[in-house]
Enzyme design. Structure first.
Site, mmCIF file in Angstrom:
data_model
loop_
_atom_site.group_PDB
_atom_site.id
_atom_site.type_symbol
_atom_site.label_atom_id
_atom_site.label_comp_id
_atom_site.label_asym_id
_atom_site.label_seq_id
_atom_site.Cartn_x
_atom_site.Cartn_y
_atom_site.Cartn_z
ATOM 1 N N HIS A 366 1.362 7.021 -1.220
ATOM 2 C CA HIS A 366 1.853 7.153 -0.204
ATOM 3 C C HIS A 366 1.308 7.733 1.158
ATOM 4 O O HIS A 366 1.499 7.252 2.345
ATOM 5 C CB HIS A 366 3.372 7.238 -0.162
ATOM 6 C CG HIS A 366 4.229 5.957 -1.183
ATOM 7 N ND1 HIS A 366 4.544 6.143 -2.435
ATOM 8 C CD2 HIS A 366 4.158 4.571 -0.681
ATOM 9 C CE1 HIS A 366 4.733 4.636 -2.843
ATOM 10 N NE2 HIS A 366 4.607 4.077 -1.782
ATOM 11 N N ARG A 474 9.384 -0.966 4.115
ATOM 12 C CA ARG A 474 9.762 -0.387 2.812
ATOM 13 C C ARG A 474 11.245 0.286 3.303
ATOM 14 O O ARG A 474 11.090 1.402 3.761
ATOM 15 C CB ARG A 474 8.751 0.656 2.508
ATOM 16 C CG ARG A 474 7.617 0.256 1.814
ATOM 17 C CD ARG A 474 6.455 1.158 1.531
ATOM 18 N NE ARG A 474 5.350 0.833 0.844
ATOM 19 C CZ ARG A 474 3.942 0.294 1.483
ATOM 20 N NH1 ARG A 474 3.818 0.511 2.610
ATOM 21 N NH2 ARG A 474 3.013 0.143 0.582
ATOM 22 N N ARG A 510 12.143 -5.151 2.637
ATOM 23 C CA ARG A 510 12.361 -5.038 1.298
ATOM 24 C C ARG A 510 13.673 -4.436 0.724
ATOM 25 O O ARG A 510 13.913 -3.440 1.316
ATOM 26 C CB ARG A 510 10.967 -4.475 0.752
ATOM 27 C CG ARG A 510 10.861 -4.689 -0.993
ATOM 28 C CD ARG A 510 9.454 -4.238 -1.289
ATOM 29 N NE ARG A 510 9.485 -2.563 -0.982
ATOM 30 C CZ ARG A 510 8.289 -1.978 -1.307
ATOM 31 N NH1 ARG A 510 7.337 -2.499 -1.877
ATOM 32 N NH2 ARG A 510 8.368 -0.564 -1.215
ATOM 33 N N GLU A 608 3.631 -8.206 -8.312
ATOM 34 C CA GLU A 608 3.047 -6.923 -8.539
ATOM 35 C C GLU A 608 3.151 -6.140 -10.035
ATOM 36 O O GLU A 608 2.729 -5.164 -10.138
ATOM 37 C CB GLU A 608 3.701 -5.687 -7.539
ATOM 38 C CG GLU A 608 5.109 -5.754 -7.508
ATOM 39 C CD GLU A 608 5.772 -4.673 -6.558
ATOM 40 O OE1 GLU A 608 4.792 -3.734 -5.887
ATOM 41 O OE2 GLU A 608 6.896 -4.591 -6.392
ATOM 42 N N ASN A 631 -0.999 -2.897 -4.674
ATOM 43 C CA ASN A 631 -0.948 -1.594 -5.084
ATOM 44 C C ASN A 631 -0.552 -1.279 -6.499
ATOM 45 O O ASN A 631 -1.055 -0.766 -7.335
ATOM 46 C CB ASN A 631 -0.234 -0.678 -4.275
ATOM 47 C CG ASN A 631 -0.293 -0.611 -2.765
ATOM 48 O OD1 ASN A 631 -1.647 -1.057 -2.225
ATOM 49 N ND2 ASN A 631 0.400 -0.158 -1.809
ATOM 50 N N CYS A 679 0.307 -7.724 0.699
ATOM 51 C CA CYS A 679 0.919 -6.818 1.609
ATOM 52 C C CYS A 679 0.663 -5.258 0.786
ATOM 53 O O CYS A 679 0.893 -4.246 1.313
ATOM 54 C CB CYS A 679 2.429 -6.620 1.714
ATOM 55 S SG CYS A 679 3.111 -6.495 0.201
#
Ligand code: PEP
Ligand code: MG
Length: 759
Positions: A366, A474, A510, A608, A631, A679
């Site tokens: 992050h 987020r 999200r 994901e 990610n 994303c």
């Protein structure tokens, strides 16, 4: 043969770590091994991969005058053979070996047997450790095992001692550069700035070196802090006098004695007079005191090293209470820390933050995501390669493309990089001109470009680059940095602010994705494998009230706005998706029954987790849109921790199975006529952009800093050409080949600067 115990190994490793400089470190190392193995000679040669030579740096047993003078090319001598084979070389009669190279000044004549072991770190050749004996014999298995274990354990310590040596050389000569150090490329860009080491006031080991502004003031400050600790120790001892046995009371007296000892005071003052500020001088004195205790054989005495450190810590506490001055951050601050967290960035005024350098982390951590959002370069994963706390106040070039820092660069390096920075600025101006133009290929394929947000509060940068909306908000941050969950109304206000800032553009919120590396201090379970544990949708399905509250807040925030999308993270089976959708429906009914008129939002699933790829038809059928989180998808598909710098170079979005997974997902979305977005951070990688254009993803959601270059790629290429490249890439088995193909194309299109220096 004396002792091969683990304790011996640890003692040797520790003695290097705590040495004040490179030559002490290497001397401690060779004498430690010499003693432990009872050999006649122990030497270490450092390998210089640029000049391709091994240089004798320390020895116990050979001629000490030869240190620094014996320089052997990699192709020469038995030491070179160790470098060449990358494995131990064990010879009973060295002078008779064809590769033996006679170096008269070394004084090697009496020694027959030779054992050389390579020291490597992540594939890089660092050094060669050699032991020799007069008797002609082959070294035994145990000796080889001891030396190879030591070499493996030592690699990081040697790398850091060597880096420290380079930096110290710079300090003593101030004529040449302080070295180039390579970590992990965290976020692109190049800057020249000044290092500011971020440290926690309560961690003495983290304190950086910093020049003393006024030597008498620093001395004064030190004496006051020591005086405070001496009198505090005495007072506490007296206060506890009635309750503690006399022997324990002595501890407090001992603390007072050590803290106020002439030796501690004088050594620290000497360091201040040499130019360091009081905290840095204290750190070195405490470390050298502690190291002296740690080198003793008696366990009780060794334990005293911890007492010394706690005394140092205490003195440091007083030094910092004296420190009231506001720190004046340089205009181009390079924030440096052993393990910087996104929260640490808050200490620097954002307009002065020019780059981030951290000991840990990789491109998908992050911290890196934040650097992308701020459009500043980041170099991560430098721990064990450079002593970061020595970089305070130094001029640094941070090259976020190559993942390198250049410490106190030479004049030539500065001019070379200034040229590159000008090129970047020109590129940025070119890209800024595209701000209001649509992202469309030369043959008319439109790809919407959204931004990711949530980790930062400001949105202005996203507007500056012409975002079409938020592709990923987020929502974790409002839940972090506090003592309890935010309430529904508090959440509503936060989401409303976001929506209002973007209205009438679409906003994708999200739901909570905590767990993994995003922990809520007040709601935390310690898990051995947090990324495989209680994370994302799993947490909120175990606590439906959390999801219900959050979704109600999101819905109420969307009053009068009809573009809200809600995205569900970490979906790994249909049951989770169905339960989450039922809860969203329930939250909606609740809000409507409260009298709100709200459009039912579009619901999307993050793809994901690899299982979601294999369930893609069942998932796609149930949702309104898909969003691919590369990610995590790459992390789970390739079994590579996204935060771990040791495996960062394996984390490649162009790895063929990753591309195949992306293709499966995009094709499923097309079959069901549902939009699909990418994303994860990889969406901002120009090489991947080409392939995503070819696959016909509908939109990309990237960090604001990455948006211009992605738009430039889209507007420069045709879909037809992208598709030709994709068909070619599909026949390839290596990510490196695919990357080369994409980079060639970018270069041909005049976009080579997007993938590095464009030289
Ligand atoms: C992802 O996993 O790609 C993603 C976008 O989510 P996060 O980085 O927040 O896990
Ligand atoms: Mg994710």
């Amino acid at each position: 043969m004396v002792s091969y115990s683990l304790n011996t190994i640890h003692k040797i490793v520790h003695s290097i770590d705590k040495s004040p400089d490179l030559s002490h470190a290497l001397n401690n190392l060779v004498s430690g091994i010499h003693k432990a193995l009872g050999v006649d000679v122990c030497s270490i040669y450092l390998s210089d991969t640029i000049t391709r030579t091994n240089i004798l740096m320390a020895t116990q047993g050979l001629n000490p005058d030869a240190v620094g003078k014996v320089v052997l090319p990699f192709e020469e001598g038995l030491v070179g053979l160790v470098t060449e084979l990358s494995e131990p070389v064990n010879i009973s009669n060295a002078p008779a070996h064809p590769r033996f190279k006679y170096v008269p000044e070394a004084g090697e004549d009496p020694f027959k047997s030779f054992l050389g072991v390579p020291v490597t770190r992540q594939g890089e050749q660092l050094a060669v450790l050699v032991v020799q004996q007069t008797t002609s014999r082959r070294f035994g298995e145990q000796e080889i095992a001891f030396l190879t274990t030591l070499a493996a354990l030592l690699a990081g310590n040697i790398a850091i001692a060597r880096a420290r040596g380079l930096i110290d050389d710079y300090f003593s000569t101030e004529t040449s550069g302080g070295g180039v150090f390579t970590g992990v490329a965290g976020a692109p860009g190049i800057i020249i700035g000044k290092g500011v080491v971020h440290y926690h006031n309560n961690q003495i080991a983290e304190v950086p070196d910093r020049p003393a502004a006024s030597i008498p003031e620093e001395e004064e400050r030190l004496r006051a802090a020591i005086e405070a600790v001496v009198s505090e120790s005495k007072t506490v001892g007296e206060q506890l006098g009635g309750t503690l046995p006399a022997t324990d009371q002595l501890v407090f007296n001992a603390y007072a004695l050590i803290a106020g000892s002439d030796q501690l005071v004088n050594e620290t003052i000497e360091r201040i007079r040499a130019g360091n500020w009081a905290p840095g001088a204290l750190r070195d004195t405490i470390e050298s005191f502690a190291a002296r205790f740690e080198s003793l054989d008696e366990p009780y005495m060794r334990e005293r090293a911890n007492d010394i450190r706690s005394i140092g810590q205490r003195i440091l506490g007083y030094l910092f209470t004296e420190e009231h001055k506001e720190y004046a951050y340089p205009e181009k601050t390079v924030l440096i820390g052993e393990n910087l967290s996104p929260l640490d960035l808050g200490s620097v005024p954002l307009e002065k933050l020019a780059a981030i350098v951290s000991g840990h982390g990789s491109a998908y951590a992050h911290l890196a995501i934040l650097a992308h959002a701020l459009n500043i370069p980041a170099v991560l994963g430098l721990a064990g390669r450079v002593p970061l706390n020595r970089l305070d106040g130094m001029t640094l070039i941070v090259d976020g493309y190559k993942g390198q820092i250049l410490v106190s660069p030479s004049q030539e390096e500065l001019s070379e990089y200034q040229g590159l920075i000008q090129g970047e600025a020109q590129l940025a101006r070119g890209m800024a001109a595209l701000k209001d133009l649509p992202a469309v290929t030369t043959d008319g394929v439109r790809i919407h470009l959204y931004t990711n947000t949530g980790l930062l509060t400001g949105h202005s940068h996203a507007f500056d680059v012409g975002t079409e909306g938020i592709g990923l908000y987020r929502s974790e941050v409002p839940f972090m940095n506090r003592d309890s969950f935010p309430g529904e109304e508090e959440q509503r206000q936060i989401y409303r602010q976001v929506i209002e800032a973007y209205m009438p553009k679409p906003v994708t919120l999200r739901t909570l994705d905590v767990g993994g590396d995003k922990v809520l201090p007040y709601f935390h379970r310690k898990e051995p494998n947090p990324f495989l544990g209680w994370r994302g949708i799993r947490v909120v399905l175990d606590h439906p009230e959390m999801l219900l509250t959050q979704v109600r807040a999101m819905l109420r925030a969307s009053e009068g706005y009809d573009k809200l999308k809600i995205l569900l993270p970490m979906i790994s089976n249909i049951d989770e998706l169905e339960r989450a959708m039922t809860l969203i429906r329930r939250a909606y009914d609740h809000v409507v029954s409260d009298g709100y008129t709200i459009r039912f939002p579009e619901i999307g699933a993050m793809i994901e987790v690899p299982s979601a790829v294999y369930l893609i038809d069942s998932i796609t059928r149930r949702v309104d849109f898909l969003s691919i989180g590369t990610n995590d998808l790459i992390q789970y598909l390739l079994a590579i921790d996204r935060n771990n710098e040791h495996v960062a170079k394996l984390f490649d979005p162009l790895h063929p199975p990753v591309l195949e997974a992306l293709r499966l997902i995009v094709d499923a979305a097309h079959r069901h006529a549902k939009p699909v977005s990418v994303c994860g951070e990889a969406a901002g990688d120009p090489a991947l952009t080409i392939l995503l254009i070819a696959m016909r993803v509908d939109s990309l959601s990237v960090s604001a800093g990455d948006l211009p270059r992605v738009k430039w790629v889209i507007r420069t290429l045709s879909w037809t050409r992208a598709n030709e490249l994709w068909q070619q890439a599909r026949t390839m088995e290596h990510a490196s080949e695919i990357r080369q193909l994409m980079e060639q194309e970018l270069a041909q299109q005049g976009l080579s600067r997007l993938v590095g220096h464009g030289k």
